[in-house]
Motif scaffolding. Structure first.
Motif, mmCIF file in Angstrom:
data_model
loop_
_atom_site.group_PDB
_atom_site.id
_atom_site.type_symbol
_atom_site.label_atom_id
_atom_site.label_comp_id
_atom_site.label_asym_id
_atom_site.label_seq_id
_atom_site.Cartn_x
_atom_site.Cartn_y
_atom_site.Cartn_z
ATOM 1 N N CYS A 1 -2.037 -1.088 -8.966
ATOM 2 C CA CYS A 1 -3.017 -2.173 -8.869
ATOM 3 C C CYS A 1 -2.474 -3.455 -9.486
ATOM 4 C CB CYS A 1 -4.321 -1.773 -9.565
ATOM 5 S SG CYS A 1 -5.240 -0.482 -8.713
ATOM 6 N N PHE A 2 -1.755 -3.342 -10.593
ATOM 7 C CA PHE A 2 -1.146 -4.512 -11.227
ATOM 8 C C PHE A 2 -0.173 -5.205 -10.271
ATOM 9 C CE2 PHE A 2 2.418 -6.288 -13.690
ATOM 10 C CZ PHE A 2 1.736 -7.222 -14.461
ATOM 11 N N VAL A 3 0.654 -4.407 -9.599
ATOM 12 C CA VAL A 3 1.621 -4.970 -8.652
ATOM 13 C C VAL A 3 0.907 -5.648 -7.488
ATOM 14 C CG1 VAL A 3 3.459 -4.391 -7.028
ATOM 15 C CG2 VAL A 3 3.436 -3.337 -9.292
ATOM 16 N N VAL A 4 -0.157 -5.029 -6.980
ATOM 17 C CA VAL A 4 -0.900 -5.607 -5.863
ATOM 18 C C VAL A 4 -1.512 -6.950 -6.264
ATOM 19 C CG1 VAL A 4 -2.952 -5.328 -4.412
ATOM 20 C CG2 VAL A 4 -1.376 -3.423 -4.715
ATOM 21 N N VAL B 1 0.829 -1.209 0.000
ATOM 22 C CA VAL B 1 0.000 0.000 0.000
ATOM 23 C C VAL B 1 0.862 1.258 0.000
ATOM 24 C CG1 VAL B 1 -1.766 1.288 1.253
ATOM 25 C CG2 VAL B 1 -1.870 -1.208 1.166
ATOM 26 N N VAL B 2 1.869 1.310 0.873
ATOM 27 C CA VAL B 2 2.678 2.524 0.980
ATOM 28 C C VAL B 2 3.481 2.790 -0.296
ATOM 29 C CG1 VAL B 2 4.539 3.644 2.261
ATOM 30 C CG2 VAL B 2 2.759 2.402 3.494
ATOM 31 N N PRO B 3 4.236 1.821 -0.829
ATOM 32 C CA PRO B 3 4.935 2.100 -2.096
ATOM 33 C C PRO B 3 3.975 2.400 -3.247
ATOM 34 C CG PRO B 3 5.865 0.169 -1.026
ATOM 35 C CD PRO B 3 4.604 0.503 -0.292
ATOM 36 N N GLY B 4 2.798 1.749 -3.258
ATOM 37 C CA GLY B 4 1.834 2.027 -4.320
ATOM 38 C C GLY B 4 1.324 3.452 -4.281
#
Length: 337
Positions: A136-139, A94-97
């Motif tokens: 969102c892709f990374v998550v 969440v934080v890096p995103g």
């Protein structure tokens, strides 16, 4: 209501009196709020002054947006973690995103090789959307790798994407206000500085006006479950003060910054009134939105490291919600040049 019964020497009791809290119970919070408030205002004013003369508008103030997204995202995860009914997402997603989304919104302005490819077609808000899509892709990839059994993946995905959109996406709109330039806005970014300052001034003056008016005359509860201290009388006082603050910002302050709107007095006044009403109302909604999250997590503050304010999310909640509204009003020329 607490009362005191002061009995006389005989059996007759005097009239009950309100038992006021001792001054020492209130003073530390107010002192810390004043100290931190003065420091934050001084920091903002100093960075705004330095940024106003910068060759790249927004360069000096961008660390504030990045830090705000970083800290707000972390406090959101803390709220999620305290709500034990739902699985919390990883703060390392969440934080890096959230930070990546803000960096994406700033990318076209700080691209070192002239105009960034695709910047003209993507538009101002397009880079915020690109940052959100990439995050969102990374998550999703992280949850696919983490998945072992049913029951929690969808909730973690939803909360992670919500946290990134809230802390990063909304902060991206704050950054875009500062970066208004080109066309009717000129090339030196002075209108962008005015747009950013107008957002902060309107939202915070609304908070101050609502607080003092509500304390003195507040009777009718605005949202008794989410925020019992808010009243409709306070909301009216907040709108009144934010209207005066808007007129001062888009009037004398705009002249001081060299921003001439060339509007008729009637159009200028109508813009000020609508800006104060809509941006101020969005700020109140943002405050109530975070109250909802805190009550659902059964926490009083989003954090505990800022005495008198609670946390960064408590400080930025109204600004984050109001930023898209302010941005829309500026780019549609309801206010501005």
């Amino acid at each position: 209501m607490l009362v005191e019964n002061d009995a006389s020497a005989g059996s007759t009791a005097k009239s009950p009196r309100l038992a006021l809290p001792p001054p020492t119970a209130i003073r530390p919070v107010l002192v810390w709020r004043l100290i931190l408030g003065v420091l934050l205002v001084a920091l903002l004013a100093g960075l705004a002054w330095a940024d106003f003369g910068s060759a790249r508008p927004g360069l000096m103030m961008s660390p504030l947006a990045i830090a705000g997204a970083f800290l707000s995202a972390g406090e959101l995860v803390r709220l999620f973690e305290n709500n034990h009914q739902t699985p919390a997402p990883s703060r390392y997603l969440v934080v890096p995103g959230a930070v990546a989304t803000v960096l994406a919104s700033l990318a076209p302005s700080f691209w070192p090789f002239g105009e960034m490819p695709g910047a003209a077609l993507t538009g101002r808000v397009g880079w915020v959307a690109i940052g959100l899509a990439a995050s969102c892709f990374v998550v999703f990839c992280a949850e696919m790798r983490r998945y072992r059994e049913p029951g929690s993946a969808t909730t973690r995905l939803a909360l992670a994407i919500f946290g990134i959109a809230y802390a990063g996406g909304l902060m991206g709109f704050v950054a875009q206000l500062r970066l208004l330039a080109g066309g009717p806005w000129g090339q030196d970014g002075r209108w962008g500085m005015l747009a950013l300052l107008s957002l902060i001034v309107v939202v915070k003056s609304n908070d101050i006006g609502a607080y003092f008016t509500g304390r003195m005359w507040g009777r009718t509860k605005l949202a008794p479950v989410l925020s019992p201290g808010k009243t409709w009388e306070g909301a009216a006082g907040g709108f009144a003060l934010s209207t005066v603050a808007t007129m001062a910002t888009l009037g004398p302050l705009a002249d001081l910054l060299g921003c001439d709107s060339h509007r008729t007095p009637a159009a200028w006044l109508g813009g000020c009134l609508s800006y104060a009403a809509l941006v101020g109302a969005a700020g109140v909604a943002g405050d109530l939105a975070v109250s909802l999250l805190k009550r659902d997590a059964q926490l009083k503050n989003s954090s505990t490291w800022m005495p008198g304010f609670g946390g960064v999310l408590d400080l930025l909640d109204s600004i984050l919600f109001a930023a898209p509204v302010a941005f829309l009003m500026w780019i549609t020329r309801c206010v501005g040049p």
